[in-house]
Design a protein around this motif. Structure first.
Motif, PDB file in Angstrom:
ATOM      1  N   ARG A  14       0.841  -1.204   0.000  1.00 24.91           N
ATOM      2  CA  ARG A  14       0.000   0.000   0.000  1.00 24.91           C
ATOM      3  C   ARG A  14       0.870   1.246   0.000  1.00 24.91           C
ATOM      4  O   ARG A  14       1.045   1.894  -1.014  1.00 24.91           O
ATOM      5  CB  ARG A  14      -0.963  -0.030   1.199  1.00 24.91           C
ATOM      6  CG  ARG A  14      -2.178   0.901   1.028  1.00 24.91           C
ATOM      7  CD  ARG A  14      -1.874   2.338   1.378  1.00 24.91           C
ATOM      8  NE  ARG A  14      -1.464   2.524   2.770  1.00 24.91           N
ATOM      9  CZ  ARG A  14      -1.013   3.680   3.244  1.00 24.91           C
ATOM     10  NH1 ARG A  14      -0.884   4.737   2.443  1.00 24.91           N
ATOM     11  NH2 ARG A  14      -0.626   3.779   4.517  1.00 24.91           N
ATOM     12  N   GLU A  17       3.914   0.914  -2.376  1.00 25.62           N
ATOM     13  CA  GLU A  17       3.613   0.934  -3.806  1.00 25.62           C
ATOM     14  C   GLU A  17       3.290   2.345  -4.304  1.00 25.62           C
ATOM     15  O   GLU A  17       3.147   2.556  -5.509  1.00 25.62           O
ATOM     16  CB  GLU A  17       2.431  -0.008  -4.090  1.00 25.62           C
ATOM     17  CG  GLU A  17       2.357  -0.466  -5.522  1.00 25.62           C
ATOM     18  CD  GLU A  17       0.924  -0.618  -6.012  1.00 25.62           C
ATOM     19  OE1 GLU A  17       0.746  -1.153  -7.118  1.00 25.62           O
ATOM     20  OE2 GLU A  17      -0.003  -0.192  -5.312  1.00 25.62           O
ATOM     21  N   GLN A  18       3.205   3.301  -3.406  1.00 26.34           N
ATOM     22  CA  GLN A  18       2.920   4.670  -3.816  1.00 26.34           C
ATOM     23  C   GLN A  18       4.146   5.378  -4.392  1.00 26.34           C
ATOM     24  O   GLN A  18       4.076   6.534  -4.793  1.00 26.34           O
ATOM     25  CB  GLN A  18       2.360   5.464  -2.621  1.00 26.34           C
ATOM     26  CG  GLN A  18       0.971   5.004  -2.229  1.00 26.34           C
ATOM     27  CD  GLN A  18       0.408   5.664  -0.979  1.00 26.34           C
ATOM     28  OE1 GLN A  18      -0.553   5.191  -0.391  1.00 26.34           O
ATOM     29  NE2 GLN A  18       0.997   6.766  -0.557  1.00 26.34           N
ATOM     30  N   LYS A  23       4.387   0.589  -9.621  1.00 28.20           N
ATOM     31  CA  LYS A  23       3.065  -0.024  -9.646  1.00 28.20           C
ATOM     32  C   LYS A  23       3.162  -1.530  -9.880  1.00 28.20           C
ATOM     33  O   LYS A  23       3.889  -1.997 -10.753  1.00 28.20           O
ATOM     34  CB  LYS A  23       2.226   0.608 -10.757  1.00 28.20           C
ATOM     35  CG  LYS A  23       0.820   0.054 -10.884  1.00 28.20           C
ATOM     36  CD  LYS A  23      -0.028   0.398  -9.684  1.00 28.20           C
ATOM     37  CE  LYS A  23      -1.444  -0.139  -9.835  1.00 28.20           C
ATOM     38  NZ  LYS A  23      -2.233   0.025  -8.588  1.00 28.20           N
ATOM     39  N   THR A  26      -1.920  -7.329  -9.952  1.00 26.43           N
ATOM     40  CA  THR A  26      -2.474  -8.203  -8.905  1.00 26.43           C
ATOM     41  C   THR A  26      -1.618  -9.444  -8.706  1.00 26.43           C
ATOM     42  O   THR A  26      -1.363  -9.864  -7.567  1.00 26.43           O
ATOM     43  CB  THR A  26      -3.918  -8.590  -9.235  1.00 26.43           C
ATOM     44  OG1 THR A  26      -4.726  -7.400  -9.231  1.00 26.43           O
ATOM     45  CG2 THR A  26      -4.483  -9.552  -8.196  1.00 26.43           C
ATOM     46  N   LYS A  29       1.399  -8.676  -6.698  1.00 25.48           N
ATOM     47  CA  LYS A  29       1.029  -8.428  -5.303  1.00 25.48           C
ATOM     48  C   LYS A  29       0.760  -9.737  -4.560  1.00 25.48           C
ATOM     49  O   LYS A  29       1.116  -9.884  -3.390  1.00 25.48           O
ATOM     50  CB  LYS A  29      -0.200  -7.523  -5.222  1.00 25.48           C
ATOM     51  CG  LYS A  29       0.079  -6.074  -5.574  1.00 25.48           C
ATOM     52  CD  LYS A  29      -1.147  -5.213  -5.327  1.00 25.48           C
ATOM     53  CE  LYS A  29      -0.853  -3.754  -5.598  1.00 25.48           C
ATOM     54  NZ  LYS A  29      -2.004  -2.885  -5.303  1.00 25.48           N
ATOM     55  N   GLY A  47      -3.843  -2.796   0.497  1.00 23.05           N
ATOM     56  CA  GLY A  47      -4.146  -1.732  -0.447  1.00 23.05           C
ATOM     57  C   GLY A  47      -5.190  -0.763   0.070  1.00 23.05           C
ATOM     58  O   GLY A  47      -5.585  -0.788   1.243  1.00 23.05           O
ATOM     59  N   SER A  51      -9.608   3.182  -4.065  1.00 22.21           N
ATOM     60  CA  SER A  51      -8.792   4.022  -4.944  1.00 22.21           C
ATOM     61  C   SER A  51      -8.891   3.625  -6.412  1.00 22.21           C
ATOM     62  O   SER A  51      -8.778   4.472  -7.295  1.00 22.21           O
ATOM     63  CB  SER A  51      -7.334   4.021  -4.503  1.00 22.21           C
ATOM     64  OG  SER A  51      -6.764   2.726  -4.627  1.00 22.21           O
ATOM     65  N   SER A  52      -9.099   2.336  -6.685  1.00 18.36           N
ATOM     66  CA  SER A  52      -9.225   1.881  -8.076  1.00 18.36           C
ATOM     67  C   SER A  52      -9.778   0.462  -8.096  1.00 18.36           C
ATOM     68  O   SER A  52      -9.644  -0.276  -7.117  1.00 18.36           O
ATOM     69  CB  SER A  52      -7.859   1.897  -8.778  1.00 18.36           C
ATOM     70  OG  SER A  52      -7.038   0.842  -8.296  1.00 18.36           O
ATOM     71  N   ASP A  55      -6.991  -1.994  -7.315  1.00 15.10           N
ATOM     72  CA  ASP A  55      -6.641  -2.098  -5.900  1.00 15.10           C
ATOM     73  C   ASP A  55      -7.690  -2.908  -5.149  1.00 15.10           C
ATOM     74  O   ASP A  55      -7.358  -3.722  -4.284  1.00 15.10           O
ATOM     75  CB  ASP A  55      -6.498  -0.704  -5.274  1.00 15.10           C
ATOM     76  CG  ASP A  55      -5.177  -0.531  -4.534  1.00 15.10           C
ATOM     77  OD1 ASP A  55      -4.178  -1.106  -5.005  1.00 15.10           O
ATOM     78  OD2 ASP A  55      -5.151   0.140  -3.498  1.00 15.10           O
ATOM     79  N   SER A  58      -7.072  -6.520  -5.938  1.00  9.03           N
ATOM     80  CA  SER A  58      -5.867  -7.025  -5.268  1.00  9.03           C
ATOM     81  C   SER A  58      -6.125  -7.329  -3.797  1.00  9.03           C
ATOM     82  O   SER A  58      -5.708  -8.379  -3.289  1.00  9.03           O
ATOM     83  CB  SER A  58      -4.735  -6.002  -5.390  1.00  9.03           C
ATOM     84  OG  SER A  58      -4.308  -5.874  -6.728  1.00  9.03           O
TER      85      SER A  58
END
Length: 391
Positions: A14, A17-18, A23, A26, A29, A47, A51-52, A55, A58
């Motif tokens: 989380r 990965e920012q 990036k 899945t 991850k 995650g 946010s998406s 995410d 995942s």
């Protein structure tokens, strides 16, 4: 939980990965999550589900495969965030929702254009709502490092009443000094009603290079969870490095604090993360850097050859490294040359070593490092003058 046990909350997937350009998809991850579970982390922050779609997926897929660790999803203090996180975590054996809000004057004024009373109301509401979905709710007081202690204590007390099980005290901007951050934890321990019923957590950033020191100061002063990432990756200058805090606690037993981490997997896990994320690790990085157990100075090499503990406080095997490295450079001495020559099959007499060393220095002045192939060439030259015994 045991008072001498520090939980390791891994946020590589989380916060880690920012990092721009890191990036993960899945499948990547899932591979890392399985390794983190095997490593022995207590919590995997998988995650930020709202946010998406990626995410969300995942977090959901990680929830299905993790066998031992708590799986955590991040939210803002927003009902929709919490609902989406709960849905993503529905397959987790031990789910945790991590919700919170900024508490510093800077965040309240400029980020929310709000008031302290409103922040407390939103914090309580978020925790109470999350408790409808999971029993384990962690609350983060964003920018706690720059939050007035009295107000921070008030927020913490209110969210404990609302059902929080973990209180995350982030040094979001990496500003605190270790003594200051530790004192903040102690203040909360001494002034928050019900604090003994929850876990205090350190979440430190490395903007001034103090994330690890601050986290250790935090646990010395009563925190029992450290939030960290493999290799210390994360926003800006990064987060607390998991391998660093784990080995500090292991190497300083008088602290009477320990973790559940299988330290022999640290180096391999570091390699996995750097490969999957394409994020190199600096050679002089503590614990897992390429030079962490490498010696090139003649004085150091001689000491390590005689007894490893003269210049190493850790056994490389404890973190999954095969052995210490004796690196041959222009700063190396005869002991290192003899040691490396013996490793590739040459047993040198003192006279042969003296001759070899003179040739070696000529190589070393031209090369950054003298490798085994160069040593074979040197030994052939020495062999012209006297027969070298094979070790």
């Amino acid at each position: 939980m045991q008072n001498d046990k520090v939980q390791i909350f891994d946020t590589t997937l989380r916060d880690g990965e920012q990092v721009p350009g890191c990036k993960l998809d899945t499948n990547q991850k899932l591979i890392i999550a399985e390794r983190l579970d095997l490593l022995g982390v207590n919590v995997i922050e998988a995650g930020f589900p709202i946010s998406s779609p990626g995410d969300f997926n995942s977090v959901s897929e990680i929830s299905k495969i993790v066998k031992n660790a708590t799986v955590c999803g991040l939210t803002r203090a927003v009902k929709k965030d919490i609902e989406v996180a709960a849905e993503a975590l529905k397959f987790a054996r031990m789910p945790r929702i991590h919700t919170g809000i900024g508490t510093s004057d800077s965040h309240i004024k400029f980020k929310f254009n709000s008031s302290q009373d409103e922040v407390i109301r939103r914090a309580k509401e978020a925790v109470s709502y999350a408790k409808n979905f999971v029993d384990d709710v962690e609350f983060y007081a964003e920018d706690a490092g720059r939050t007035d202690n009295a107000f921070l204590a008030k927020v913490c007390e209110e969210v404990i009443k609302s059902g929080a099980t973990v209180l995350n005290i982030p040094d979001t901007t990496g500003y605190c000094l270790p003594e200051e951050y530790g004192a903040k934890m102690k203040y909360l321990r001494d002034n928050v009603k019900g604090i003994e019923e929850v876990i205090l957590s350190c979440h430190c950033h490395n903007d001034l290079g103090m994330a690890t020191a601050n986290s250790i100061s935090g646990v010395i002063n009563g925190a029992r969870q450290i939030e960290c990432t493999i290799n210390g990756i994360g926003e800006r200058a990064g987060n607390t490095a998991l391998e660093e805090v784990v080995m500090i606690l292991k190497q300083h037993p008088y602290l009477n604090l320990d973790t559940d981490i299988n330290t022999k997997l640290l180096y391999d896990t570091s390699m996995m993360v750097r490969e999957k994320m394409g994020m190199p690790v600096q050679p002089n990085k503590a614990i897992v850097g390429a030079n962490a157990f490498a010696h090139s100075s003649g004085i150091h090499q001689d000491g390590v050859i005689k007894n490893r503990e003269t210049y190493e406080i850790m056994d490389p095997a404890d973190v999954g490294v095969d052995k210490s490295s004796i690196v041959l450079t222009a700063r190396s001495g005869r002991a290192a040359l003899a040691y490396r020559a013996k490793n590739i099959g040459y047993e040198l007499t003192k006279i042969q070593l003296d001759k070899a060393y003179q040739i070696f220095l000529k190589f070393a002045d031209k090369l950054k490092e003298v490798k085994d192939d160069d040593l074979h060439f040197i030994m052939k030259d020495v062999n012209k003058y006297s027969k070298i015994a094979m070790a």
